[in-house]
Write an enzyme that holds these catalytic residues in place. Structure first.
Site, PDB file in Angstrom:
ATOM      1  N   ASN A   8       0.871  -1.186   0.000  1.00  0.00           N
ATOM      2  CA  ASN A   8       0.000   0.000   0.000  1.00  0.00           C
ATOM      3  C   ASN A   8       0.905   1.232   0.000  1.00  0.00           C
ATOM      4  O   ASN A   8       1.508   1.566   1.016  1.00  0.00           O
ATOM      5  CB  ASN A   8      -0.889  -0.008   1.249  1.00  0.00           C
ATOM      6  CG  ASN A   8      -1.716   1.266   1.357  1.00  0.00           C
ATOM      7  OD1 ASN A   8      -1.856   2.010   0.390  1.00  0.00           O
ATOM      8  ND2 ASN A   8      -2.268   1.512   2.539  1.00  0.00           N
ATOM      9  N   TRP A   9       0.982   1.887  -1.156  1.00  0.00           N
ATOM     10  CA  TRP A   9       1.883   3.050  -1.255  1.00  0.00           C
ATOM     11  C   TRP A   9       1.260   4.308  -0.642  1.00  0.00           C
ATOM     12  O   TRP A   9       1.914   5.327  -0.555  1.00  0.00           O
ATOM     13  CB  TRP A   9       2.221   3.322  -2.723  1.00  0.00           C
ATOM     14  CG  TRP A   9       3.136   2.317  -3.338  1.00  0.00           C
ATOM     15  CD1 TRP A   9       3.737   1.247  -2.729  1.00  0.00           C
ATOM     16  CD2 TRP A   9       3.588   2.292  -4.703  1.00  0.00           C
ATOM     17  NE1 TRP A   9       4.529   0.559  -3.625  1.00  0.00           N
ATOM     18  CE2 TRP A   9       4.443   1.184  -4.848  1.00  0.00           C
ATOM     19  CE3 TRP A   9       3.340   3.094  -5.823  1.00  0.00           C
ATOM     20  CZ2 TRP A   9       5.062   0.865  -6.058  1.00  0.00           C
ATOM     21  CZ3 TRP A   9       3.948   2.770  -7.026  1.00  0.00           C
ATOM     22  CH2 TRP A   9       4.802   1.670  -7.144  1.00  0.00           C
ATOM     23  N   LYS A  10      -0.018   4.248  -0.280  1.00  0.00           N
ATOM     24  CA  LYS A  10      -0.714   5.447   0.221  1.00  0.00           C
ATOM     25  C   LYS A  10      -0.520   6.580  -0.789  1.00  0.00           C
ATOM     26  O   LYS A  10      -0.508   6.330  -1.986  1.00  0.00           O
ATOM     27  CB  LYS A  10      -0.204   5.821   1.618  1.00  0.00           C
ATOM     28  CG  LYS A  10      -0.099   4.604   2.537  1.00  0.00           C
ATOM     29  CD  LYS A  10       0.154   4.978   3.954  1.00  0.00           C
ATOM     30  CE  LYS A  10       0.442   3.724   4.754  1.00  0.00           C
ATOM     31  NZ  LYS A  10       0.050   3.810   6.125  1.00  0.00           N
ATOM     32  N   HIS A  92      -9.733   1.064   4.925  1.00  0.00           N
ATOM     33  CA  HIS A  92      -8.423   1.301   5.553  1.00  0.00           C
ATOM     34  C   HIS A  92      -8.609   2.299   6.696  1.00  0.00           C
ATOM     35  O   HIS A  92      -9.392   3.232   6.590  1.00  0.00           O
ATOM     36  CB  HIS A  92      -7.434   1.834   4.514  1.00  0.00           C
ATOM     37  CG  HIS A  92      -6.019   1.845   5.034  1.00  0.00           C
ATOM     38  ND1 HIS A  92      -5.570   2.833   5.885  1.00  0.00           N
ATOM     39  CD2 HIS A  92      -4.988   0.987   4.852  1.00  0.00           C
ATOM     40  CE1 HIS A  92      -4.305   2.579   6.202  1.00  0.00           C
ATOM     41  NE2 HIS A  92      -3.926   1.462   5.586  1.00  0.00           N
ATOM     42  N   GLU A  94      -6.983   4.752   7.657  1.00  0.00           N
ATOM     43  CA  GLU A  94      -6.771   6.169   7.301  1.00  0.00           C
ATOM     44  C   GLU A  94      -8.012   6.738   6.619  1.00  0.00           C
ATOM     45  O   GLU A  94      -8.320   7.915   6.761  1.00  0.00           O
ATOM     46  CB  GLU A  94      -5.517   6.299   6.418  1.00  0.00           C
ATOM     47  CG  GLU A  94      -4.257   6.059   7.251  1.00  0.00           C
ATOM     48  CD  GLU A  94      -3.056   5.560   6.458  1.00  0.00           C
ATOM     49  OE1 GLU A  94      -3.061   5.632   5.217  1.00  0.00           O
ATOM     50  OE2 GLU A  94      -2.101   5.086   7.116  1.00  0.00           O
ATOM     51  N   GLU A 163      -5.443  -4.845  10.812  1.00  0.00           N
ATOM     52  CA  GLU A 163      -4.475  -3.763  10.931  1.00  0.00           C
ATOM     53  C   GLU A 163      -4.763  -2.939  12.184  1.00  0.00           C
ATOM     54  O   GLU A 163      -5.567  -1.989  12.146  1.00  0.00           O
ATOM     55  CB  GLU A 163      -4.572  -2.840   9.712  1.00  0.00           C
ATOM     56  CG  GLU A 163      -4.240  -3.523   8.402  1.00  0.00           C
ATOM     57  CD  GLU A 163      -3.643  -2.518   7.425  1.00  0.00           C
ATOM     58  OE1 GLU A 163      -2.491  -2.715   7.023  1.00  0.00           O
ATOM     59  OE2 GLU A 163      -4.320  -1.545   7.092  1.00  0.00           O
ATOM     60  N   GLY A 169       2.184   2.598  10.559  1.00  0.00           N
ATOM     61  CA  GLY A 169       3.092   3.730  10.354  1.00  0.00           C
ATOM     62  C   GLY A 169       3.814   4.184  11.611  1.00  0.00           C
ATOM     63  O   GLY A 169       4.395   5.261  11.633  1.00  0.00           O
ATOM     64  N   SER A 205       3.310  -1.811  10.446  1.00  0.00           N
ATOM     65  CA  SER A 205       4.767  -1.745  10.658  1.00  0.00           C
ATOM     66  C   SER A 205       5.480  -3.073  10.347  1.00  0.00           C
ATOM     67  O   SER A 205       6.431  -3.451  11.052  1.00  0.00           O
ATOM     68  CB  SER A 205       5.089  -1.271  12.073  1.00  0.00           C
ATOM     69  OG  SER A 205       4.599   0.051  12.254  1.00  0.00           O
ATOM     70  N   GLY A 226       2.735  -1.046   4.278  1.00  0.00           N
ATOM     71  CA  GLY A 226       2.738   0.355   3.873  1.00  0.00           C
ATOM     72  C   GLY A 226       4.156   0.846   3.634  1.00  0.00           C
ATOM     73  O   GLY A 226       4.766   0.580   2.597  1.00  0.00           O
ATOM     74  N   GLY A 227       4.706   1.550   4.609  1.00  0.00           N
ATOM     75  CA  GLY A 227       6.007   2.215   4.467  1.00  0.00           C
ATOM     76  C   GLY A 227       7.106   1.334   3.874  1.00  0.00           C
ATOM     77  O   GLY A 227       7.842   1.772   2.976  1.00  0.00           O
TER      78      GLY A 227
HETATM   79  C1  PEP Z   1      -0.907   0.279   5.874  1.00  0.00           C
HETATM   80  O1  PEP Z   1      -0.910   1.401   5.397  1.00  0.00           O
HETATM   81  O2  PEP Z   1      -1.840  -0.492   5.622  1.00  0.00           O
HETATM   82  C2  PEP Z   1       0.205  -0.124   6.732  1.00  0.00           C
HETATM   83  C3  PEP Z   1       0.153  -1.290   7.307  1.00  0.00           C
HETATM   84  O3  PEP Z   1       1.214   0.781   6.882  1.00  0.00           O
HETATM   85  P1  PEP Z   1       2.648   0.501   7.575  1.00  0.00           P
HETATM   86  O4  PEP Z   1       3.182  -0.811   7.036  1.00  0.00           O
HETATM   87  O5  PEP Z   1       3.500   1.665   7.159  1.00  0.00           O
HETATM   88  O6  PEP Z   1       2.435   0.422   9.042  1.00  0.00           O
END
Ligand code: PEP
Length: 242
Positions: A8-10, A92, A94, A163, A169, A205, A226-227
């Site tokens: 997930n590049w957001k 999600h 966010e 999640e 994040g 994370s 994500g990151g």
């Molecule tokens: C996400 O955005 O779904 C996520 C899990 O982000 P991160 O891996 O950065 O915590």
């Protein structure tokens, strides 16, 4: 069931560039893995081209709850599907926190995604306060029971991503024990709603240094990353340790 790993590049793109990222992924073979990348909408078609016949698929990060209409700024499931994408994230945290997506909106999006030919990747999870108030089970139950009955398990593929909001994040992942407990509950709740064999991903994370121990947890079918998915190298390391 194949392990499923989704990036997930957001609202980011990889610093190394989209083409280089795709090239790094497509120059390797991941026969026993199902891989998705969810970029910002404008890059979906380009990435479908860049990924070519690798088998790596694309996904939207959200979608509208309907196919057409006067909904400025929205993108319908059919439009996402038309780029060649196969899946879409729904609910999600966010989107829930910053765009007011409550369970009833999430339910409508789930229905729209499934009817638009996309595999919904339904994201659920508790906040830090909900966990400290011992409400994790109740939150997961509510987030599943208020949306899953709107879709039919016959002919629909569903993926669920657990999640925990406090792990997204933050660099602080859930422990293997916390993940095991949540995934067992989710599998049980899904079963009681008539859904079996649903891949349950963990997200929050995930990075190369913790992917192995988290992937070893029973009921973890893969990850939503994500990151750490923005670097092809760290994403590849996560795929390899999953
Ligand atoms: C996400 O955005 O779904 C996520 C899990 O982000 P991160 O891996 O950065 O915590």
């Amino acid at each position: 069931m194949k392990r499923l790993i989704a990036a997930n590049w957001k609202m980011n793109v990889p610093p190394e560039g989209i083409e280089a990222w795709c090239h790094a992924l497509t120059s390797l073979r991941f026969d026993d893995r199902e891989i998705f990348v969810a970029p910002p909408f404008p890059f979906l078609s380009q990435i479908v081209d860049n990924l070519g016949t690798s088998g790596i698929a694309t996904a939207g990060q959200t979608c509208s709850w309907t196919e057409h209409g006067a909904l400025t700024g929205e993108v319908s499931p059919g439009m996402i599907r038309a780029t060649g994408a196969k899946a879409v994230l729904v609910g999600h945290s966010e989107r829930r926190a910053s765009f007011g997506e409550n369970d009833s909106i999430v339910a409508r999006k789930l229905v729209a995604a499934a009817s638009g030919g996309l595999t919904p990747i339904l994201c659920i999870g508790e906040t830090a306060d909900e966990r400290s108030e011992q409400k994790t089970a109740a939150v997961l139950e509510r987030q599943l029971e208020s949306v899953i009955p709107s879709i039919d398990s016959r002919g629909t593929r569903l993926v669920v991503a657990y999640e925990p909001v406090w792990a997204i994040g933050t660099g602080e992942n859930a422990t293997p024990d916390q993940v095991a407990e949540a995934h067992e509950l989710i599998a049980r709740l899904l079963g009681s709603l008539g859904w079996t064999d649903v891949p349950i991903l963990y997200g929050g994370s995930v990075k190369p240094s913790n992917a192995g121990e988290l992937a070893a947890v029973d009921q973890v079918s893969g990850f939503l990353v994500g990151g750490a998915s923005l670097s092809s190298q760290s994403f590849i390391e996560i795929i390899r340790s999953t």
